[in-house]
Design a protein around this motif. Sequence first.
Motif, short mmCIF file in Angstrom:
data_model
loop_
_atom_site.label_atom_id
_atom_site.label_comp_id
_atom_site.label_asym_id
_atom_site.label_seq_id
_atom_site.Cartn_x
_atom_site.Cartn_y
_atom_site.Cartn_z
N UNK A 322 -17.83 1.65 11.58
CA UNK A 322 -17.47 0.41 10.89
C UNK A 322 -17.76 0.37 9.41
N UNK A 323 -18.07 1.52 8.78
CA UNK A 323 -18.35 1.55 7.36
C UNK A 323 -17.05 1.74 6.57
N UNK A 324 -16.96 1.09 5.43
CA UNK A 324 -15.76 1.20 4.60
C UNK A 324 -15.66 2.59 3.99
N UNK A 325 -14.49 3.20 4.16
CA UNK A 325 -14.21 4.50 3.58
C UNK A 325 -13.27 4.37 2.40
N UNK A 326 -12.29 3.47 2.48
CA UNK A 326 -11.35 3.27 1.38
C UNK A 326 -10.78 1.86 1.48
N UNK A 327 -10.28 1.34 0.37
CA UNK A 327 -9.66 0.03 0.37
C UNK A 327 -8.71 -0.11 -0.79
N UNK A 328 -7.60 -0.82 -0.59
CA UNK A 328 -6.61 -1.03 -1.63
C UNK A 328 -6.15 -2.48 -1.59
N UNK A 329 -5.53 -2.91 -2.67
CA UNK A 329 -4.96 -4.25 -2.75
C UNK A 329 -3.53 -4.15 -3.27
N UNK A 330 -2.69 -5.08 -2.85
CA UNK A 330 -1.31 -5.15 -3.34
C UNK A 330 -0.97 -6.61 -3.61
N UNK A 331 0.01 -6.84 -4.46
CA UNK A 331 0.38 -8.19 -4.87
C UNK A 331 1.74 -8.58 -4.28
N UNK A 332 2.11 -9.85 -4.48
CA UNK A 332 3.41 -10.32 -4.01
C UNK A 332 4.55 -9.54 -4.66
N UNK A 333 4.36 -9.17 -5.92
CA UNK A 333 5.39 -8.40 -6.62
C UNK A 333 5.62 -7.05 -5.97
N UNK A 334 4.55 -6.44 -5.44
CA UNK A 334 4.68 -5.15 -4.76
C UNK A 334 5.51 -5.25 -3.49
#
Length: 344
Positions: A322-334
């Motif tokens: 359950x440990x975070x390895x990676x994370x990303x974010x995206x927007x409405x425009x994407x």
Amino acid sequence: MSLDRYGVLKGRVLDHRREPDDDTPHYQILIDGDGSARAAVNVLSSGQESDPKMSELLYVAVEDFQHPILADLEKLKDGYTELDRKPGGLALDYIRGSLFDRTDLRALPAHEPGEDNDLADVLDHYVTRAQANNGSRIYAFGEPWSAEKEADKIFRFKPGRGIHNIHMNQGNAGRFKGDNGVWQDGALLFHFPAADRWVAIFLAFQSQKWHTDDRTGGALPDVPQARPGGQPAEGEPDQRLRIVGALVNAVGASPEDESVTLINTTTESVDLAGWAIADRDQHQVSLPARTLAAGETIRIPLIPPVALGNHGGTITLLDAVGLKVDGVAYTAADATEEGRTVVF
């Protein structure tokens, strides 16, 4: 326990001050929201560390910050807004919110002779720019303090009031352990509408731990821990298994056939049994129990309730414990174009 209150103060920058070097110097910002208020920003820790260099704060300034919270953040009225400490809203969480890459955090002294070589200089750069432009806005996330009987001790407006704890508020030990919590981290965001640009500054103490309990925000026991700005510690999850793409807005009516693509950038195979992908609301889907060879990619179909909203969101990769390895974010425009894969 956690902070007593948590929210964001929005307004115009009117003035700023550097405090002299003492045990806990702050960078002070006068903000006009629904009246005057002061943001007290730590630029040095309490000074209790045996190594003075460990008192230096970690920071990262994201020059072109893109994140799904921005659209709703801009709609807030000037002044203080209390925030719900939960995923999916405007609350910040350095670990779970995919706001930045923790290895980009760097330590800086609070004050040093010369230019552009300390944390106060970094803050000056953005604060003075915002102060010179009436159309810009600052957003200070943290813990507010209520109106005081006396005038503010720095800017002398009355009644004194403001916001502090504008830094990571989890992974603490010792006397600050009671401040731990999730979805209550502090930060400074600047919006420059004329340039259509957001800048974000994130701050953390070198003593804070990165892997924290999803309920309490306390450091997880028996987990190898590097400081927030360090490379992975021995035995800590290696972040070289990465999220490289996502089909957010698939062709067709909802529920769509959304998916996330991963790549193993390591030189060894990785057993994906027990791994998971989480969306912005922290719903999870398990990865298939198979081995991902070195250099291999895999496309993970998403199953409800996991969903990648077309108005922006986050995607988090979690390992078998359950440990975070990676994370990303995206927007409405994407997510505007149907059928197009967003590449990270």
